[in-house]
Design an enzyme around this catalytic site. Sequence first.
Site, short mmCIF file in Angstrom:
data_model
loop_
_atom_site.label_atom_id
_atom_site.label_comp_id
_atom_site.label_asym_id
_atom_site.label_seq_id
_atom_site.Cartn_x
_atom_site.Cartn_y
_atom_site.Cartn_z
NE ARG A 98 -3.85 -2.15 2.26
CZ ARG A 98 -3.86 -3.14 3.16
NH1 ARG A 98 -3.03 -3.11 4.18
NH2 ARG A 98 -4.70 -4.15 3.05
CG PHE A 125 -11.17 -7.68 -6.09
CD1 PHE A 125 -12.24 -8.58 -6.08
CD2 PHE A 125 -10.48 -7.49 -7.28
CE1 PHE A 125 -12.58 -9.28 -7.23
CE2 PHE A 125 -10.81 -8.19 -8.43
CZ PHE A 125 -11.87 -9.09 -8.41
CG ASP A 133 -15.19 -5.44 -1.65
OD1 ASP A 133 -13.96 -5.67 -1.65
OD2 ASP A 133 -16.03 -6.24 -1.18
CG ASN A 141 -19.04 -9.80 -10.14
OD1 ASN A 141 -17.82 -9.72 -10.28
ND2 ASN A 141 -19.70 -10.92 -10.33
CB CYS A 194 -3.77 -13.79 -1.89
SG CYS A 194 -5.55 -13.92 -2.06
N1 SAH Z 1 -7.54 -4.98 -1.37
C1 SAH Z 1 -8.05 -5.28 -0.06
C2 SAH Z 1 -8.19 -6.75 0.22
C3 SAH Z 1 -9.01 -7.52 -0.79
S1 SAH Z 1 -9.71 -8.98 -0.19
C4 SAH Z 1 -7.21 -4.58 0.99
O1 SAH Z 1 -6.24 -3.91 0.64
O2 SAH Z 1 -7.51 -4.71 2.18
C5 SAH Z 1 -10.80 -9.39 -1.46
C6 SAH Z 1 -12.07 -8.57 -1.51
O3 SAH Z 1 -12.77 -8.93 -2.69
C7 SAH Z 1 -13.06 -8.78 -0.38
O4 SAH Z 1 -13.33 -7.54 0.21
C8 SAH Z 1 -14.34 -9.32 -1.04
O5 SAH Z 1 -15.52 -8.77 -0.47
C9 SAH Z 1 -14.17 -8.85 -2.44
N2 SAH Z 1 -14.79 -9.63 -3.52
C10 SAH Z 1 -14.76 -10.97 -3.71
N3 SAH Z 1 -15.29 -11.30 -4.91
C11 SAH Z 1 -15.67 -10.14 -5.50
C12 SAH Z 1 -16.25 -9.81 -6.74
N4 SAH Z 1 -16.52 -10.74 -7.66
N5 SAH Z 1 -16.49 -8.51 -7.03
C13 SAH Z 1 -16.20 -7.54 -6.12
N6 SAH Z 1 -15.61 -7.79 -4.94
C14 SAH Z 1 -15.36 -9.08 -4.62
#
Ligand code: SAH
Length: 393
Positions: free
Chosen positions: A209, A225, A247, A276, A337
């Site tokens: 970050r 995400f 998200d 999505n 991940c």
């Molecule tokens: N980038 C974040 C961590 C991401 S974890 C950080 O820095 O903290 C993955 C995230 O993807 C979760 O919040 C989950 O709610 C979201 N997620 C999972 N599938 C998804 C989709 N198809 N579309 C949008 N969000 C999604």
Amino acid sequence: MKITLKKGREKTVLKYHPWIFSGAVDRVWGEPNDGDTVDLFSNDGKFLARAAYSPNSQIRARVWSFEDVEIDKNFFVDKVRRAIEKRKIMNLDKITNGYRIINSESDGLPGFIADKYGEAVVIQSLFVGSELWKNILVEILIEEISPKCVYERSDADVREIEGLHAINGLLWGDLPNQYIFFEDNGLKYLVDPIHGHKTGYYLDQRVNRYKMRDLAEGREVLDCFCYTGGFTINALLGGAKKVISIDSSVLALEQCRKHVSLNNLPYENHEILQGNVFEELRRFRDMGRQFDLIVLDPPKFAPTVSFINKASRAYKDINLLALKLLRKNGILLTFSCSGGVDLNLFQKIVSDAAFDAGVELQIIDIMSQSPDHPISVYFPEGWYLKGLICLKG
Ligand code: SAH
């Protein structure tokens, strides 16, 4: 109680790999219960290690020690102290009070995770061995770092394989209120230990970050995400012209918005979008929307190796779409991940996506999990987070 391995199967143990798969076991002597300590022997009777027995799992035992030492409270005191000492060597306290104190296998404590968020600790116990010693481990953490509370988030799916039920609750002390606070490199963060993902937050992306912070100035950013907006607030602090955070989780997005206001960041430059990512990226493409910086930090598409093909297609899909949405000289921060997808495969997926998108792309940086999530060289499975920073030509 002891386990004898099949002929030749001692090789990985001799190289300090902590997992003993069921197929390697020749004979179990005595009747060890879930998590009991057993001695591991090679087929010709040489002592190899002391481990915790896990009768229901494919990983039949996990090693506590490769030496002939007593597995008791003192043993765990030493392990916890070493893990804390290592974080001191990393000088983390200078920059953050939110970091991982114990990173399971890689810190010699299989299945046990402890994350520090300010004055709180959130733990996770993922197998019968760590479960048996959990109360002792918590006692030691309280003695060593004097937190105000210890919360347990042992509700990951993998517990089921171990025959363990999900636990989500306070273990010790008082939970301050809905949120726990911590500070990281000049930004304030809120963690919801009850409803948040994993232990409440993704500490593993901490140093990545900061990279976002350095790259964001004057750019239009799309944080895909975003969860609670770790990358988003770093982009805003770094001077992003605009950030859109996407998200699927309403709860996460609410917290993302709170993070922006809590840190007095320019909310007029921030927009949240619930949806999505796969669909939203297509929608932006159809609208002809363009961005200068895109983050792709999806959930684990490949929890195990058997999901690799499906996961690879999903990674390629979002990377291809993101590359199309980037302007010339745009930057992509893309992550995986999934333990099952290694850096080489991930780089190949991104290269295939660039090829199909018909763009020129250079890797300008390679990322991993933050140092408080160390990787034992003897346990490559511990390296799960990979990321590339790419520059579009
Ligand atoms: N980038 C974040 C961590 C991401 S974890 C950080 O820095 O903290 C993955 C995230 O993807 C979760 O919040 C989950 O709610 C979201 N997620 C999972 N599938 C998804 C989709 N198809 N579309 C949008 N969000 C999604």
